[in-house]
Design an enzyme around this catalytic site. Structure first.
Site, short mmCIF file in Angstrom:
data_model
loop_
_atom_site.label_atom_id
_atom_site.label_comp_id
_atom_site.label_asym_id
_atom_site.label_seq_id
_atom_site.Cartn_x
_atom_site.Cartn_y
_atom_site.Cartn_z
N CYS B 87 0.61 -0.82 -0.22
CA CYS B 87 0.17 0.42 -0.12
C CYS B 87 1.09 1.23 0.24
O CYS B 87 1.50 1.49 -1.09
CB CYS B 87 -0.69 0.12 0.92
SG CYS B 87 -2.01 1.42 0.49
N HIS B 195 -3.53 -6.21 0.44
CA HIS B 195 -2.85 -6.02 1.89
C HIS B 195 -3.10 -7.39 3.18
O HIS B 195 -3.53 -7.80 3.28
CB HIS B 195 -3.67 -5.20 2.83
CG HIS B 195 -4.22 -3.76 4.00
ND1 HIS B 195 -2.63 -3.21 3.80
CD2 HIS B 195 -4.17 -2.80 2.86
CE1 HIS B 195 -2.58 -1.88 3.72
NE2 HIS B 195 -4.00 -1.54 3.45
N GLU B 197 -1.57 -8.93 4.49
CA GLU B 197 -0.56 -9.44 5.97
C GLU B 197 -2.15 -9.18 7.48
O GLU B 197 -2.39 -9.51 8.09
CB GLU B 197 -0.37 -7.97 6.63
CG GLU B 197 -0.66 -6.67 6.83
CD GLU B 197 -0.49 -5.73 5.85
OE1 GLU B 197 -0.88 -5.98 4.55
OE2 GLU B 197 -0.85 -4.85 6.30
#
Lengths: 82, 225
Positions: B87, B195, B197
């Site tokens: 990002c 994302h 994660e």
């Protein structure tokens, strides 16, 4: 000495914010708007009074940080004091 | 695996990224502050997390890209070190010149915050080797400036060299060629807007991000991609 830096998208880079402004003008009845381009203007106050040194310094600022050459072009103008 | 995550003023996914890495890597992740002028000597991987570094003033990622630690990360990457930018981290990597192109305002001007479908376009990288070929995964995006843009020559080169790592199946931001993530020339740098994660724990909605971190672990354990 002051420098005025104008940073704008390169031709061909779509600017959706400028397009939205153009559409808004159309909605308000400004039928003649063919397009809108947006630019950022920075006025930089410099210690030097030497025009050549000022231009060189601001040129470097543009290369190092102020403009992203992938998407933007810039134009530097030196302003008289005041 | 010796990994580190950098925190800048305005980073907000740094802890999430470190937690996801620690869980898969099974060992602690170093946390680095943006003002540090040196990276730990024995590092394998550096993560640049999402957020709005320095308020995204001037351009997203522009000011962070000029910080001392990013200069070190550029040198680390040029020596073959692994760098993952997610990002805002992706925006920083393009601004720092480690990845080509730029990320500009989303085509429809809206901040997009939702899960998107991605296709893994190459498994030939230390970031994607643990995915099945052509895998389709669901990963959240949350950004205002994720519209990837590059000149025609750069896009053609990315395609030809198999450096488009992830593509959107339903493009949320206007990105050229539906690009969600790209690899650097040496394939040791990955920038992506989604994302991974955030999908590493079934209790948080999915585990589709886990193979990315497992890939890194395998790549480092196996020595190369």
């Amino acid at each position: 000495m002051r420098a005025r830096v104008e940073i704008r998208f390169r031709p061909g880079v779509l600017d959706p914010e400028a397009a939205a402004i153009a559409r808004a003008l159309g909605h308000l009845g400004f039928a003649g708007v063919r397009g809108v381009r947006r630019a950022k203007v920075l006025e930089i106050d410099l210690a030097t009074e030497d025009a050549d040194a000022a231009r060189a310094e601001v040129e470097r600022m543009c290369e190092v940080l102020l403009a992203n050459p992938v998407i933007e072009t810039y134009r530097i103008e030196l302003l008289d004091r005041g | 695996m010796r990994a580190a995550v950098v925190t800048f003023p305005g980073s907000n996914c740094d802890r999430d990224l470190a937690v996801a890495m620690e869980r898969v890597f099974g060992r602690p992740v170093r946390r680095l502050w943006h003002g540090e002028t040196e990276l730990p000597a024995d590092l394998d991987l550096v993560g640049l997390p999402g957020g709005f570094t320095y308020g995204d003033y001037l351009r997203p990622g522009a000011i962070a890209a000029r910080s001392p630690i990013v200069r070190e990360i550029v040198r680390f990457a040029r020596r073959g070190g692994l760098v993952l930018g997610i990002c805002n981290g992706f925006q920083i990597l393009t601004e720092a010149g480690l990845l080509p192109g730029a990320l500009v305002r989303n085509r429809r001007l809206l901040f997009v915050c939702r899960s998107v479908r991605l296709r893994v376009e190459t498994t030939d990288s230390p970031f994607t080797r643990a995915f099945p070929q052509g895998a389709e995964i669901t990963v959240p995006v949350a950004h205002h400036d994720g519209n990837y843009l590059a000149d025609a020559g750069t896009l053609a080169r990315l395609e030809d060299e198999g450096r488009i790592a992830f593509r959107y199946l339903d493009n949320p931001n206007g990105s050229a060629r539906d690009i969600a993530g790209i690899l650097g020339e040496g394939r040791n740098v990955l920038g992506m807007m989604p994302h991974p994660e955030r999908v590493c724990d079934p209790r948080l909605g999915g585990t589709d991000g886990v193979p990315l971190f497992r890939s890194l672990l395998e790549a480092v354990a196996g020595g190369g991609s």
